[in-house]
Design a protein around this motif. Structure first.
Motif, PDB file in Angstrom:
ATOM      1  N   TRP A   1      -6.576  -2.565   3.045  1.00 10.05           N
ATOM      2  CA  TRP A   1      -6.002  -3.540   3.960  1.00 10.05           C
ATOM      3  C   TRP A   1      -5.549  -2.866   5.253  1.00 10.05           C
ATOM      4  O   TRP A   1      -4.375  -2.504   5.403  1.00 10.05           O
ATOM      5  CB  TRP A   1      -4.837  -4.266   3.293  1.00 10.05           C
ATOM      6  CG  TRP A   1      -5.281  -5.204   2.222  1.00 10.05           C
ATOM      7  CD1 TRP A   1      -5.774  -6.459   2.390  1.00 10.05           C
ATOM      8  CD2 TRP A   1      -5.281  -4.970   0.819  1.00 10.05           C
ATOM      9  NE1 TRP A   1      -6.092  -7.034   1.185  1.00 10.05           N
ATOM     10  CE2 TRP A   1      -5.788  -6.139   0.181  1.00 10.05           C
ATOM     11  CE3 TRP A   1      -4.894  -3.906   0.013  1.00 10.05           C
ATOM     12  CZ2 TRP A   1      -5.934  -6.257  -1.188  1.00 10.05           C
ATOM     13  CZ3 TRP A   1      -5.033  -4.016  -1.363  1.00 10.05           C
ATOM     14  CH2 TRP A   1      -5.548  -5.170  -1.953  1.00 10.05           C
TER      15      TRP A   1
ATOM     16  N   ARG B   1      -4.231  -7.169   7.155  1.00 12.07           N
ATOM     17  CA  ARG B   1      -2.850  -7.490   6.756  1.00 12.07           C
ATOM     18  C   ARG B   1      -2.301  -8.646   7.580  1.00 12.07           C
ATOM     19  O   ARG B   1      -1.515  -9.465   7.084  1.00 12.07           O
ATOM     20  CB  ARG B   1      -1.948  -6.268   6.914  1.00 12.07           C
ATOM     21  CG  ARG B   1      -2.259  -5.126   5.970  1.00 12.07           C
ATOM     22  CD  ARG B   1      -1.079  -4.177   5.854  1.00 12.07           C
ATOM     23  NE  ARG B   1      -0.594  -3.699   7.136  1.00 12.07           N
ATOM     24  CZ  ARG B   1      -0.995  -2.591   7.750  1.00 12.07           C
ATOM     25  NH1 ARG B   1      -1.946  -1.836   7.203  1.00 12.07           N
ATOM     26  NH2 ARG B   1      -0.476  -2.224   8.917  1.00 12.07           N
TER      27      ARG B   1
ATOM     28  N   ILE C   1       1.545  -8.079   0.231  1.00 10.50           N
ATOM     29  CA  ILE C   1       0.848  -7.750   1.462  1.00 10.50           C
ATOM     30  C   ILE C   1       1.495  -8.495   2.621  1.00 10.50           C
ATOM     31  O   ILE C   1       1.602  -9.722   2.612  1.00 10.50           O
ATOM     32  CB  ILE C   1      -0.648  -8.109   1.354  1.00 10.50           C
ATOM     33  CG1 ILE C   1      -1.283  -7.378   0.164  1.00 10.50           C
ATOM     34  CG2 ILE C   1      -1.380  -7.747   2.649  1.00 10.50           C
ATOM     35  CD1 ILE C   1      -2.725  -7.720  -0.076  1.00 10.50           C
TER      36      ILE C   1
ATOM     37  N   ALA D   1       0.776  -2.966   2.545  1.00 10.23           N
ATOM     38  CA  ALA D   1      -0.052  -3.557   1.496  1.00 10.23           C
ATOM     39  C   ALA D   1       0.145  -2.719   0.243  1.00 10.23           C
ATOM     40  O   ALA D   1      -0.136  -1.513   0.240  1.00 10.23           O
ATOM     41  CB  ALA D   1      -1.518  -3.576   1.908  1.00 10.23           C
TER      42      ALA D   1
END
Length: 549
Positions: free
Chosen positions: A309, A314, A369, A374
């Motif tokens: 991520w 994100r 997240i 994350a």
């Protein structure tokens, strides 16, 4: 006929499954036939009527010598003695079903069927040097029905047949019906499979010569119907899917297709994500609805765009969980469908319910997240809510507590084509300690696209499931009988074409899906086990825990 309409006999069923607590897969001298006894002296009851001399079959229960009738739903133990070496053994049954895969049989994997239960019958690839196979069947029929067992052995290309003595059913319930049946299939489908005409994208508006391939074709429709038809016939109260419903790599357009619009700005990425979600999620749900199946999914990493991520992904996390919740946990007005849910970030992605008063099922979102981070972690509010759900289940004397989430906690586990995410700190994590404190019986997890059963601290974890277009789909059948839970793993034989000449189906961020795919034959049972008091008993096939597990 619906399993909920069948007559139930809880006391009988509990007694029968209690017998399964004795391990059914023995090696060497058969424990159920008296460990250490002389082989010749153990063949005194019910010798087979054989058409050749390659095997001798024996029923081991009292009364077999005189062909005493057996009641329907009785467990009957048997043994095949091989008088000549063989590579494979098959037992075809009438009015009885094989209960487990004997330990003398080579276990299957999720990519290669070696030994399995096919409908009612046993197909056993023999371990080298095996000269006898112990097995257990359950009688299922009406009074007067004959239990026949035909035995076929193969050595190379040569086959030989024999049979066990016929047994007659007298009395007993001709049907075996669980108190509750659930199906679990994590990572179903783990691909963006859907008709691009049936969404808010632009594919259908493009000139035909400018379109990408569609994201579905006839092969996929037929194959998915084959699997969902099977689940419909099993008549479960619900289907649990512990994450990775889709590929989910949305908000990108590396092929510059324009299918979901431009993706140059953050606002455009959000719109493209929304169009993709509203194309694939409704069609995913409709497949279950069309088969009369109630489905209860969880969030996986692909529901958050797939790991890793980076900052760009994100920033879309709230859009990912909002679109998932729009389809699965809220009604048309946006109101929550599940009353039992946490506050905080997982308020619409975690939920709990009881399909019967005796079974508590909890679905967790293990992904934390945000724009800043994350990580795999159950947030504080969700963990507090989970304690409350489990504490109440204990107070209500609920018999079974089942939790599903996407990643395994216990390890190691088998993996295939997986990024191998797992819950940090494992059994030392706060989440596992909550499971242990409040008596979770079974934890179901996906992510790994393979199958492993493990147990620790009075909790059984089964990780399984798989990617449809890679040919790894399995379904875990959960049958609750009083204080016993009988689990069977069904494996589907999915063949695919990877020819470079075939135009692949379109997805947003990878090469696409193989266009040719077929579900071949009927599903095979490649593992069985009984769960009782937080332990696996009588595990067979692929559900035998790894050494040290």
């Amino acid at each position: 006929m619906s399993s909920r309409q069948l007559a139930r006999t809880p006391a009988l069923v509990a007694a029968l499954l209690g017998a399964l607590l004795v391990p059914l897969a023995c090696t060497g001298d058969i424990a159920s036939d008296g460990a250490g006894t002389d082989p010749a002296s153990s063949r005194t009851s019910g010798a087979a009527v054989a058409t050749d001399t390659s095997t001798t079959g024996t029923w081991l229960d009292a009364g077999a010598e005189t062909d005493e009738p057996v009641a329907s739903t009785s467990l009957i133990r048997g043994r095949i003695d091989l008088t000549e070496p063989a590579d494979e053994l098959r037992i075809d049954l009438s009015h009885a079903r094989m209960v487990s895969i004997p330990g003398q049989c080579v276990s299957s994997t999720v990519t290669r069927t070696m030994s399995s239960i096919e409908d009612a019958d046993l197909v056993c690839l023999l371990e080298p040097g095996v000269d006898r196979v112990a097995f257990t069947v359950i009688a299922l029929g009406s009074s007067g029905d004959a239990i026949d067992a035909e035995v076929t052995t193969r050595r190379g290309v040569d086959f030989a047949t024999s049979s066990l003595p016929t047994r007659t059913i007298s009395g007993g319930d001709p049907r075996l019906s669980p108190d509750l049946r659930l199906v679990s299939s994590p990572d179903f489908l783990n691909g963006d499979i859907g008709d691009l005409r049936d969404g808010p994208g632009f594919w259908k508006k493009m000139p035909r010569e400018e379109r990408t391939t569609n994201s579905i074709n006839r092969d996929y429709r037929v194959g998915l119907d084959r699997i969902l038809d099977d689940w419909e016939a099993l008549d479960p109260a619900g289907v649990l899917v512990a994450g990775d419903l889709v590929d989910g790599r949305w908000g990108y357009d590396e092929q510059d297709s324009g299918n979901f619009g431009p993706v140059d700005t953050r606002a455009e990425q959000r719109l493209a994500l929304r169009r993709a979600a509203r194309t694939y999620y409704p069609q995913w749900s409709e497949r279950f609805a069309d088969h009369g199946l109630a489905v209860f999914p969880a969030m996986g990493d692909h529901e958050y765009g797939d790991n890793p991520w980076p900052r760009r992904k994100r920033a879309l996390a709230k859009d990912f969980d909002a679109e998932w919740a729009r389809e699965f946990t809220t009604d048309s007005s946006g109101a929550p469908l599940f009353a039992d849910r946490p506050e905080g970030p997982a308020r619409l992605t975690a939920y709990a319910g009881r399909p019967t008063p005796e079974v508590q099922v909890v679905t967790l979102d293990v992904f934390d997240i945000t724009r800043e981070r994350a990580r795999i972690k159950v947030d504080r509010q969700q963990l507090s809510w989970l304690r409350g759900v489990l504490r109440k289940a204990q107070r209500d004397d609920v018999q079974w507590t089942i939790v599903q989430a996407h990643v395994p906690i216990l390890g190691p586990v088998r993996t295939r084509a997986s990024s191998e995410l797992s819950y940090p700190r494992g059994t030392r994590s706060r989440l596992w300690k909550v499971f242990e404190r409040f008596g979770v019986d079974l934890y179901l997890t996906g992510e790994v696209h393979d199958t492993t059963a493990r147990e620790a601290d009075g909790i059984v974890q089964i990780s399984h499931g798989g990617i449809f277009h890679v040919g790894l789909t399995t379904a875990l059948l959960l049958d609750f009988y009083g204080d016993r839970l009988y689990v069977t793993l069904r494996d589907y034989h999915v063949e695919r074409s990877l020819s470079e000449d075939d135009e692949r189906l379109w997805e947003t961020r990878r090469d696409g899906l193989p266009s040719r795919i077929e579900v071949v034959g009927e599903p095979s049972t490649i593992g069985t086990a009984t769960v009782v008091d937080g332990r696996l008993s009588g595990a067979s096939g692929i559900l035998v825990p790894p050494s040290g597990g």
